[in-house]
Design an enzyme around this catalytic site. Structure first.
Site, PDB file in Angstrom:
ATOM      1  N   GLY A   3       0.825  -0.921   0.169  1.00 51.83           N
ATOM      2  CA  GLY A   3      -0.110  -0.520  -0.147  1.00 51.83           C
ATOM      3  C   GLY A   3       0.668   1.406   0.049  1.00 51.83           C
ATOM      4  O   GLY A   3       2.071   1.367   0.558  1.00 51.83           O
ATOM      5  N   ASP A   4       0.217   2.423   0.078  1.00 54.20           N
ATOM      6  CA  ASP A   4       0.445   3.854   0.058  1.00 54.20           C
ATOM      7  C   ASP A   4       0.488   4.506   1.279  1.00 54.20           C
ATOM      8  O   ASP A   4      -1.142   4.823   1.040  1.00 54.20           O
ATOM      9  CB  ASP A   4       0.635   4.062  -1.400  1.00 54.20           C
ATOM     10  CG  ASP A   4       0.886   5.522  -1.698  1.00 54.20           C
ATOM     11  OD1 ASP A   4       1.567   6.299  -0.475  1.00 54.20           O
ATOM     12  OD2 ASP A   4       0.626   6.176  -2.383  1.00 54.20           O
ATOM     13  N   PHE A   5       1.307   5.137   2.216  1.00 57.50           N
ATOM     14  CA  PHE A   5       0.939   5.690   3.388  1.00 57.50           C
ATOM     15  C   PHE A   5      -0.238   6.973   2.929  1.00 57.50           C
ATOM     16  O   PHE A   5      -0.648   7.699   3.820  1.00 57.50           O
ATOM     17  CB  PHE A   5       1.376   5.383   4.139  1.00 57.50           C
ATOM     18  CG  PHE A   5       3.033   6.485   4.289  1.00 57.50           C
ATOM     19  CD1 PHE A   5       3.203   6.765   3.181  1.00 57.50           C
ATOM     20  CD2 PHE A   5       3.705   5.843   4.803  1.00 57.50           C
ATOM     21  CE1 PHE A   5       4.137   7.248   2.795  1.00 57.50           C
ATOM     22  CE2 PHE A   5       6.147   6.098   4.864  1.00 57.50           C
ATOM     23  CZ  PHE A   5       5.545   7.371   3.936  1.00 57.50           C
ATOM     24  N   HIS A  35      11.758  12.706   8.896  1.00 57.67           N
ATOM     25  CA  HIS A  35      12.025  13.533   8.845  1.00 57.67           C
ATOM     26  C   HIS A  35      13.106  13.878   7.445  1.00 57.67           C
ATOM     27  O   HIS A  35      13.133  15.287   7.011  1.00 57.67           O
ATOM     28  CB  HIS A  35      13.057  13.542   9.363  1.00 57.67           C
ATOM     29  CG  HIS A  35      14.249  11.478   8.584  1.00 57.67           C
ATOM     30  ND1 HIS A  35      15.706  12.245   8.636  1.00 57.67           N
ATOM     31  CD2 HIS A  35      13.931  11.420   7.859  1.00 57.67           C
ATOM     32  CE1 HIS A  35      16.777  11.242   8.204  1.00 57.67           C
ATOM     33  NE2 HIS A  35      15.224   9.981   6.996  1.00 57.67           N
TER      34      HIS A  35
END
Length: 343
Positions: free
Chosen positions: A233-235, A253
């Site tokens: 998936g893709d956050f 960061h």
């Protein structure tokens, strides 16, 4: 009076040597890259070799290779003996390809053109207030390292090698719940998640990553058998819901504030009332900032769109995403664990 002038002259001479030496500092990573790509650390693992022997094994030009190795020896990478043979040193030892603590891939990434050419254009970055990476390579950095091409594999392997040096210290610095589910978001090939599960035998884990990275996962370990799964998936779109602990290790960061908020808001949507989010990153102190954090912060503006953040900056990000900063856990590594919750 004469002593004062002599002291001043000595200080000026020392300053000149420092500045001019630093101006040529780019030659060190250039030479380091030559030695790593040629496999010199591996070749010296079995004992000292002359430059002629190393040149024969690597196909490099012997006299030029000698000059490169002699320079690296002045920096503690390799040691030349009285017979002209080169020996492995602790600095070269960690550049071998066959040791568990190797940072070879990380050193190759940091000396790769993705970083090298971006640093060359740092003046443009500072003038424009945004990285010029996509101007150089045609795409943003995370598009370049997506998929399964050479840049993507190098980036993934480099992050894995960095994680290997710190994951035990970080995993032991937080009291994970005795049972439940931990989701490592963009957790690479799963080194950190594997360590957490091995130390907490009743926890289950989910490695959430892009499909090409998951294809190279390293969770097939008898110590954690049956307690993990991978989810592609893709956050930026969503993250698995209902877990007890979510981890973002070395993720925040290198992201812009806008991208951080997209990720954190998706975490907030997925979290239950008692869920915890762990952001594992450096926390910039109010004063006496360690040189390593300062260096990393410049890297974040050179290649990425991120920055190293203070406690207040983390609290602001989390608050805007609907989360509360609960506490910060120090670790023996250079990173801290920023613990956040929903209440």
């Amino acid at each position: 009076m004469g002593d004062d002038k002599a002291q001043q002259a000595a200080q000026i001479a020392a300053a000149i040597r420092q500045v001019l030496g630093d101006s040529l500092g780019y030659l060190y990573p250039a030479c380091l890259r030559v030695a790593i790509r040629a496999g010199v650390p591996d070749l010296l693992a079995g004992g000292p070799r002359t430059t002629g022997q190393l040149a024969e094994a690597t196909g490099l030009h012997a006299p030029f290779l000698y000059r490169v190795l002699r320079f690296l020896a002045t920096r503690g990478v390799f040691r030349e003996d009285d017979d002209g043979a080169f020996h492995i040193t602790p600095a070269a030892q960690v550049l071998r390809s066959d040791v568990p603590y190797s940072v070879r891939s990380a050193a190759l990434l940091f000396t790769d053109e993705m970083y090298w050419k971006s640093a060359e254009r740092l003046e443009d970055t500072v003038r424009e207030g945004t990285t010029v990476f996509d101007d150089i390579f045609g795409v943003p950095v995370f598009d370049r390292v997506d998929g399964d091409g050479a840049p993507a594999v190098l980036f993934s392997e480099a992050l894995d090698s960095l994680s290997m040096t710190e994951q035990t210290a970080i995993a032991d610095s937080y009291a994970f719940p005795p049972a439940g589910t931990v989701v490592d978001l963009a957790g690479g090939t799963g080194g950190f998640l594997r360590t957490v599960l091995a130390r907490n035998p009743k926890l289950r884990g989910v490695l959430f990553e892009r499909a090409p990275v998951l294809a190279r996962h390293r969770l097939d370990d008898p110590a954690i058998a049956g307690r993990w799964e991978t989810v592609a998936g893709d956050f930026y779109e969503s993250v698995p819901a209902g877990a007890d602990v979510y981890v973002l290790k070395r993720i925040v960061h290198d992201k812009s504030r806008a991208d951080c908020l997209r990720i954190l808001r998706n975490c907030r949507k997925a979290m239950g009332e008692g869920s915890r989010l762990l952001i594992v990153d450096a926390v910039v102190p109010d004063k006496d900032v360690p040189p390593g954090i300062v260096l990393s912060d410049v890297l974040m503006l050179t290649v990425f769109e991120g920055k190293e953040r203070t406690k207040d900056e983390f609290a602001s990000l989390l608050g805007e995403a609907g989360l509360n900063l609960l506490r910060i856990h120090p670790t023996p590594a250079s990173l801290s664990i920023i613990e956040a919750g929903t209440g």
